[in-house]
Design a protein around this motif. Structure first.
Motif, mmCIF file in Angstrom:
data_model
loop_
_atom_site.group_PDB
_atom_site.id
_atom_site.type_symbol
_atom_site.label_atom_id
_atom_site.label_comp_id
_atom_site.label_asym_id
_atom_site.label_seq_id
_atom_site.Cartn_x
_atom_site.Cartn_y
_atom_site.Cartn_z
ATOM 1 N N THR B 15 0.869 -1.185 0.046
ATOM 2 C CA THR B 15 -0.066 -0.006 -0.041
ATOM 3 C C THR B 15 1.106 1.099 -0.133
ATOM 4 O OG1 THR B 15 -1.583 -1.108 1.333
ATOM 5 C CG2 THR B 15 -2.145 0.938 0.933
ATOM 6 N N LEU B 16 1.825 1.235 0.991
ATOM 7 C CA LEU B 16 2.512 2.387 0.880
ATOM 8 C C LEU B 16 3.526 2.567 -0.459
ATOM 9 C CD1 LEU B 16 4.622 1.997 4.248
ATOM 10 C CD2 LEU B 16 2.992 3.881 3.939
ATOM 11 N N ALA B 18 2.421 1.671 -3.354
ATOM 12 C CA ALA B 18 1.308 2.196 -4.362
ATOM 13 C C ALA B 18 1.149 3.708 -4.016
ATOM 14 C CB ALA B 18 0.293 1.550 -4.371
ATOM 15 N N ALA B 19 1.154 3.935 -2.866
ATOM 16 C CA ALA B 19 1.088 5.520 -2.537
ATOM 17 C C ALA B 19 2.085 6.329 -2.924
ATOM 18 C CB ALA B 19 0.907 5.542 -0.918
ATOM 19 N N ARG B 20 3.406 5.851 -2.774
ATOM 20 C CA ARG B 20 4.487 6.650 -3.054
ATOM 21 C C ARG B 20 4.888 6.678 -4.503
ATOM 22 N NH1 ARG B 20 8.104 8.899 0.270
ATOM 23 N NH2 ARG B 20 7.830 8.168 2.668
ATOM 24 N N ALA B 21 4.451 5.618 -5.047
ATOM 25 C CA ALA B 21 4.551 5.681 -6.897
ATOM 26 C C ALA B 21 3.685 6.588 -7.200
ATOM 27 C CB ALA B 21 4.148 4.093 -7.118
ATOM 28 N N GLY B 22 2.322 6.654 -6.646
ATOM 29 C CA GLY B 22 1.533 7.639 -7.252
ATOM 30 C C GLY B 22 1.846 9.137 -6.942
ATOM 31 N N ASP B 94 -3.177 5.527 -11.760
ATOM 32 C CA ASP B 94 -3.576 4.299 -11.117
ATOM 33 C C ASP B 94 -2.247 3.898 -10.710
ATOM 34 O OD1 ASP B 94 -3.998 1.788 -10.184
ATOM 35 O OD2 ASP B 94 -5.673 1.227 -11.807
ATOM 36 N N PRO B 95 -1.663 3.955 -9.380
ATOM 37 C CA PRO B 95 -0.302 3.633 -9.014
ATOM 38 C C PRO B 95 -0.169 1.949 -8.867
ATOM 39 C CG PRO B 95 -1.226 4.641 -7.108
ATOM 40 C CD PRO B 95 -2.310 4.807 -8.494
#
Lengths: 404, 404
Positions: B15-16, B18-22, B94-95
């Motif tokens: 989740t983290l 994906a959040a940072r990728a986004g 959409d990460p």
């Protein structure tokens, strides 16, 4: 006109002149005890003692001890041992005749008691020369001002070193600066020649010799040195007839460093006399610049060493040099100021302080651009600089405060 | 194996990630308010807010304000205005799919929450990247140690610059150092190539890209960059698909400066990205070296500027560089204890400690002058201060240790 070719001084001055001329035959620059006696008792008494005419008298011991304690506390104060050393040289020394003979060859001697003595030499303290023997129009001694530069470097310079020397020495001479150098082959030669070619000031160039000014060394530069004597000055601390022994070159370098307001090493090998000149200038708090070159060239290794070790500032063009040693740079207050003040600052704040204009003022945005810093950093930095008195805000325009 | 191609982390980590990728798609490095939110609230909450899924909640305002006050007091804290900026980019972002697509192309993303995150990046504080996208064996991230150097310079370098870069980067790589650079033509290319040729360490070289790691820029270095990905690493903070716009190169330079233990500018024009890398390294208190060259060559003007302005130390050969940034130089220097340490010192040593500069360094001679002490006393004093951790010798220049 006196016997020694000057128009100054009466009998007393002549006696002092003869005393110092005699001392310059006997005392080497590193003869500390001799220079202590000279400093403590003056030229006349020092001459009497050093030449073996008399010993040290009652209260003179205390005066010598006082100077010793102040300037050379580590030195064992044996005047007796020094006397042995002096005796051999003093025998047959006749300064009055010496001065007469010199004057007949157009050689004069300048002493600290003369009004045209270059005061810059006094910065050498105990290592100041006893006197200055010279050739060339003595009136030029009075024309030497603060805008003077020692341009020095290796004898076996590259064509790069020669060109760079020519450009920088010539550019400074064209701006009225006097160029000091040592009259040697290579960089020295290029510096003197450039100055003779482009000079606009009162004294284009001064050659400081390691031996006596009666014989020009090296022989190959004889013509050049004659031209320097014609248009500038040739000086030395060694009495006429002194051979330019190896150790005299190192001692001579301290005179070049002291006489000039700043020193510029244009090309120098790892071990080179120019390194010693730069170190002398550094010790005297004179600005020192060095010109970099290819790291593949051994002829630039000395300059790189000076820069890396913080003994010289990198000088790539004449503006760099003027920034280092220009009219403002040679003022006393500037010499002490910036380093001490800037030392506590971060690199960013220092950059910012550098970017501050004195006259026009600059906005925060333009400072950010010039200093290459984020606006946020500039804002914080300006507040810190303002607190240290290094930045002033006048209606949104930031200035560097003027120094008095 | 998780979706993003790593073998680490469970659901929470994903989740983290994906959040940072986004966030890396939306937040530019200079989006200060975005980075303040990320620092204050963490990646998950920051992603929710920046992507427009929700607003800032009750106590979050105070946490954001605290970070703002500490890091960017001058910034007007308008999350609302920033929201407008973010909206355009957030739409269609959409990460999770992003990470899946990246993994299929062999691209991974490393986040600060990962154990192999390069801790050196944290020195950037609020300017640290959101994450690091990369190509090449990710295990190599763990092989990056402190013996690393950023070798940077101008794209249009001379044959001198190319040779010097090759020699120095190659020499360091042969000693096990990792060489960081920007993958560009000229100096960058020479640095990477030299490292690939001579490396003996775990990671020969790392290319830090200004755009996404999916497309190699410049095209002419495509083959080289593929080889770097095969034998070293190619990383970027920009998400795959990001074009290497001009401003991204300047932002990218801070990553090069932060990732490497030291920076070496081998040849650089007056205005060059290498100047910005050097300034970033300086701000991060990383050692910076610059190689001088002919003053007649515009391609060395930037290096000369860095040296003259005290932003870089002159480096003429590999020993100079090791003296500046060798194993000792990169160790965190002993924390100089509080004032109490000064209590045990003699008056002379205390004077000497006071005279030590933090940034520029000083020679023994200049310290003797500044502190008004004989050279002999200075030498002894420096040895004592060094033992107490109050003085550091870097290649003949004495410094006061930085306090952290």
């Amino acid at each position: 006109m006196t016997d020694d070719g000057t128009t100054r001084g009466g009998g007393a001055a002549d006696t002092l002149r003869a005393a110092r001329a005699g001392l310059s035959r006997i005392l080497e620059p590193r003869d500390t005890i001799g220079h202590v006696i000279l400093t403590a008792l003056g030229a006349q008494a020092a001459w009497e003692i050093v030449s073996g005419h008399r010993g040290v008298r009652g209260d003179e011991h205390a005066r010598i001890d006082r100077v010793l304690r102040e300037h050379a506390p580590a030195l064992p104060a044996s005047v007796r041992a020094a006397g042995e050393r002096w005796k051999a040289r003093a025998d047959g020394c006749d300064p009055v005749m010496d001065l007469q003979r010199a004057a007949r060859s157009g050689i004069w001697v300048c002493i600290p008691e003369d009004p045209d003595w270059p005061a810059a030499l006094d910065d050498l303290g105990l290592e100041a020369p006893v006197c200055l023997w010279g050739r060339g129009d003595r009136a030029r001694l009075g024309g030497l001002d603060r805008r003077s530069v020692a341009v020095v470097g290796s004898r076996d310079c590259s064509s790069y070193g020669r060109t760079v020397t020519y450009d920088l020495a010539g550019g400074l001479a064209a701006r009225g600066w006097t160029v000091y150098s040592g009259g040697a082959y290579g960089v020295d030669e290029a510096a003197h020649r450039a100055a003779l070619t482009t000079a606009t000031g009162a004294v284009p160039t001064v050659a400081v010799m390691a031996g006596g000014v009666d014989r020009f060394y090296p022989r190959g530069n004889d013509q050049l040195l004659h031209r320097i004597a014609d248009e500038g000055l040739v000086v030395a601390e060694a009495a006429p007839g002194t051979m330019p022994a190896r150790f005299r070159f190192l001692d001579r370098n301290r005179l070049i460093a002291a006489l000039a307001g700043a020193t510029l090493v244009t090309e120098s090998r790892w071990r080179s006399g120019a390194q010693s000149t730069a170190h002398h200038a550094n010790r005297l708090s004179r600005p020192v610049g060095a010109v970099p070159g290819s790291v593949q060239s051994a002829t630039s290794a000395g300059c790189h060493r000076l820069i890396r070790e913080g003994c010289a500032v990198l000088v790539a063009d004449i503006d760099d040099f003027l920034g280092l040693a220009g009219p403002l740079g040679t003022e006393k207050e500037m010499e002490a100021g910036p380093l001490a003040i800037f030392d506590g600052l971060s690199e960013a704040d220092r950059q910012l302080a550098d970017a501050l204009p004195v006259i026009t003022g600059a906005t925060v945005d333009s400072l950010a651009m010039v200093a290459g810093l984020p606006v946020r950093t500039v804002l914080g930095g300006l507040r810190r600089l303002e607190r240290s008195g290094l930045a002033v805000d006048r209606g949104g325009l930031w200035h560097r405060p003027r120094r008095r």
